[in-house]
Design a protein around this motif. Structure first.
Motif, short mmCIF file in Angstrom:
data_model
loop_
_atom_site.label_atom_id
_atom_site.label_comp_id
_atom_site.label_asym_id
_atom_site.label_seq_id
_atom_site.Cartn_x
_atom_site.Cartn_y
_atom_site.Cartn_z
N GLY A 9 80.68 35.33 57.83
CA GLY A 9 82.09 35.87 57.65
C GLY A 9 82.89 34.58 57.78
O GLY A 9 82.44 33.57 57.33
N VAL A 10 83.95 34.79 58.28
CA VAL A 10 84.98 33.37 58.60
C VAL A 10 85.25 33.34 60.12
O VAL A 10 85.51 34.46 60.71
N LYS A 11 85.35 32.11 60.43
CA LYS A 11 85.62 31.83 61.84
C LYS A 11 86.59 30.76 61.79
O LYS A 11 86.40 29.73 60.94
N GLN A 12 87.29 30.69 62.78
CA GLN A 12 88.19 29.52 63.18
C GLN A 12 87.86 28.64 64.03
O GLN A 12 87.38 29.04 65.15
N PHE A 13 87.86 27.60 63.88
CA PHE A 13 87.35 26.25 64.82
C PHE A 13 88.48 25.31 64.98
O PHE A 13 89.56 25.39 64.17
N SER A 14 88.22 24.82 66.29
CA SER A 14 89.59 23.98 66.70
C SER A 14 88.91 22.63 67.35
O SER A 14 87.78 22.47 67.53
N ARG A 15 89.78 21.68 67.21
CA ARG A 15 89.51 20.21 67.68
C ARG A 15 90.61 19.81 68.35
O ARG A 15 91.95 19.68 67.95
N THR A 16 90.36 19.38 69.70
CA THR A 16 91.56 18.75 70.18
C THR A 16 91.82 17.36 69.70
O THR A 16 90.82 16.58 69.63
N LEU A 17 92.98 17.05 69.42
CA LEU A 17 93.59 15.99 68.93
C LEU A 17 94.01 14.84 70.05
O LEU A 17 93.79 13.61 70.14
N GLU A 18 94.77 15.49 71.14
CA GLU A 18 95.17 14.66 72.17
C GLU A 18 95.51 15.41 73.39
O GLU A 18 95.95 16.77 73.22
N LYS A 19 95.67 14.89 74.57
CA LYS A 19 96.12 15.56 75.57
C LYS A 19 97.29 14.62 76.49
O LYS A 19 97.00 13.41 76.23
N GLY A 20 98.10 15.12 77.10
CA GLY A 20 99.10 14.46 77.71
C GLY A 20 100.18 15.17 78.57
O GLY A 20 99.70 16.34 78.86
N GLU A 21 101.32 14.45 78.47
CA GLU A 21 102.64 15.37 79.21
C GLU A 21 103.62 15.37 78.27
O GLU A 21 103.91 14.36 77.58
N PHE A 22 104.66 16.36 78.30
CA PHE A 22 105.76 16.44 77.45
C PHE A 22 106.78 17.43 78.39
O PHE A 22 106.40 18.00 79.20
#
Length: 80
Positions: A9-22
Motif C-alpha cells: 500500500g502507501v505509507k507516510q514516513f517522517s524524519r526529524t530534522l531538528e528540535k529546539g525552542e521557538f
C-alpha cells in the motif's frame, strides 16, 4: 474478484530534522507568545511492498510541531 497482499500500500514516513525552542504564537502563557519546544519534521509518502518502502509517491513536505499546544506550522515560523 480481486485479492489483497498483506503489507502492500502507501505509507507516510517522517524524519526529524531538528528540535529546539521557538516563539509559539498560539501558546499565550507568556503574553504575546511563549518560548516553546518544537520538532521540525519532513514527511514523504512511499509505496510499500511487504511493509518495505520501495518507491516515493509524493514530494516531501515539512512541518513544525509545538510541544506546548501541538499546533502545526510551516517551517518559516523558525525564521531560518
Amino acid at each position: 474478484m480481486g485479492f489483497r497482499v498483506a503489507g502492500c500500500g502507501v505509507k507516510q514516513f517522517s524524519r526529524t530534522l531538528e528540535k529546539g525552542e521557538f516563539q509559539c504564537s498560539n501558546c499565550t502563557s507568556g503574553g504575546r507568545g511563549a518560548q516553546q519546544r518544537y520538532r521540525h519534521e519532513s514527511y514523504k509518502k512511499w509505496i510499500t511492498l511487504l511493509y518495505i518502502p520501495v518507491a516515493p509517491v509524493s514530494d516531501h513536505f515539512e512541518i513544525v510541531t509545538c510541544y506546548g499546544c501541538h499546533n502545526e506550522y510551516p517551517p518559516n515560523v523558525l525564521g531560518n
